[in-house]
Design a protein around this motif. Structure first.
Motif, PDB file in Angstrom:
ATOM      1  N   ARG A   1       0.833  -1.218   0.000  1.00 27.36           N
ATOM      2  CA  ARG A   1       0.000   0.000   0.000  1.00 27.36           C
ATOM      3  C   ARG A   1       0.859   1.256   0.000  1.00 27.36           C
ATOM      4  O   ARG A   1       0.655   2.159  -0.803  1.00 27.36           O
ATOM      5  CB  ARG A   1      -0.916  -0.026   1.241  1.00 27.36           C
ATOM      6  CG  ARG A   1      -1.933   1.106   1.308  1.00 27.36           C
ATOM      7  CD  ARG A   1      -3.039   0.793   2.321  1.00 27.36           C
ATOM      8  NE  ARG A   1      -3.929   1.924   2.529  1.00 27.36           N
ATOM      9  CZ  ARG A   1      -3.682   2.884   3.431  1.00 27.36           C
ATOM     10  NH1 ARG A   1      -2.570   2.826   4.154  1.00 27.36           N
ATOM     11  NH2 ARG A   1      -4.513   3.879   3.584  1.00 27.36           N
ATOM     12  N   CYS A   2       1.848   1.338   0.917  1.00 26.23           N
ATOM     13  CA  CYS A   2       2.583   2.622   1.013  1.00 26.23           C
ATOM     14  C   CYS A   2       4.001   2.509   0.449  1.00 26.23           C
ATOM     15  O   CYS A   2       4.760   3.467   0.471  1.00 26.23           O
ATOM     16  CB  CYS A   2       2.646   3.077   2.472  1.00 26.23           C
ATOM     17  SG  CYS A   2       3.768   2.072   3.478  1.00 26.23           S
TER      18      CYS A   2
ATOM     19  N   CYS B   1      -0.053  -0.190   7.742  1.00 26.65           N
ATOM     20  CA  CYS B   1      -1.113  -0.379   6.729  1.00 26.65           C
ATOM     21  C   CYS B   1      -1.919  -1.646   6.980  1.00 26.65           C
ATOM     22  O   CYS B   1      -2.838  -1.962   6.218  1.00 26.65           O
ATOM     23  CB  CYS B   1      -0.489  -0.453   5.335  1.00 26.65           C
ATOM     24  SG  CYS B   1       0.356   1.060   4.863  1.00 26.65           S
TER      25      CYS B   1
END
Ligand SMILES: O=P(O)(O)O[C@@H]1[C@H](O)[C@H](OP(=O)(O)O)[C@@H](O)[C@H](O)[C@H]1O
Ligand SMILES: [Zn+2]
Ligand SMILES: [Zn+2]
Length: 224
Positions: free
Chosen positions: A167-168, A192
């Protein structure tokens, strides 16, 4: 290792030679452990395989029924294990060596059902090969019940590998540890994937780690 011992205890119970009838509740608990990733498919199939060689025909039959259930309910991780060449050869040897007609017929029934269920998966062709060899050797297979080959259970996805958070994109290090979301199987950092949820659709009744995106999906009230 506690969780694995829990599996062993349940398998001993499900295949106890003191029983005359299958212990279906325990067999289903075994399926849940595998579906929840509390026990790896490799470990589970290897443990059940050992019980197939029991001299006690009841114990061997209960192991076969457990094997049948985990193949039906626990998804591709188990399918990969029971369709290997080595496992198929082991089943073929058991068909030849067992003194018990009911065990032989149950194994033939399972191999035939799996060959039908996996008829469109080239990577599982060792099963169909085994059916062909056994037929050529004169073994009579029971009539195929297509219901035996319907593996309906929806199972959680296999876990993805990855060097960065899905995700990040933060890179994983000794400090930034890798975690997996049980709903999508992707790999995330702690930030996350800090939430948990049950995943009934995968037969996971306990709270397990999910990523933020999956948390939003599973906790959103069903659209009216
Ligand atoms: O703690 P580690 O030694 O980094 O091991 C990680 C944990 O076991 C994670 O479990 P979790 O998802 O339940 O956190 C798992 O998802 C990762 O694949 C493992 O690498
Ligand atoms: Zn992240
Ligand atoms: Zn997810």
């Amino acid at each position: 290792m506690f969780r694995v011992n829990n599996f062993d205890k349940l398998l001993d119970k499900a295949t106890s030679n003191l029983r005359l009838e299958p212990d279906w509740p325990t067999i289903l608990q075994i399926c849940d452990l595998i579906r929840q990733n509390d026990c790896s498919p490799k470990y589970a199939v290897a443990a059940v395989k050992k019980k197939l060689y029991s001299q006690n025909p009841h114990q061997a039959m209960f192991a076969l029924l457990t094997l049948e259930s985990i193949v039906k309910n626990c998804g591709s991780g188990v399918h990969d294990e029971v369709t290997s060449k080595a496992f198929c050869e082991m089943l073929r040897d058991l068909v030849k060596s067992t003194q018990h007609e009911n065990l032989r017929n149950k194994i033939l029934e399972l191999i035939q059902a799996w060959a039908f269920a996996f008829r469109n998966s080239p990577k599982y062709r060792a099963v169909q090969d085994t059916v062909n060899i056994l037929k050529a050797e004169g073994y009579k297979f029971p009539a195929l019940k297509e219901s035996d080959a319907m593996f309906s259970a929806d199972t959680a996805p296999e876990w993805a590998d990855g060097e960065v958070c899905h995700r990040c994109r933060v890179p994983f290090t000794l400090i930034v540890r890798r975690h997996h979301c049980r709903a999508c199987g992707q790999v995330f950092c702690q930030q996350c994937s800090s939430k948990t949820s049950t995943l009934p659709k995968f037969g996971i009744e306990k709270e397990v780690r999910v990523c933020d995106a999956c948390y939003d999906k599973v906790s959103r009230p069903p659209s009216a």
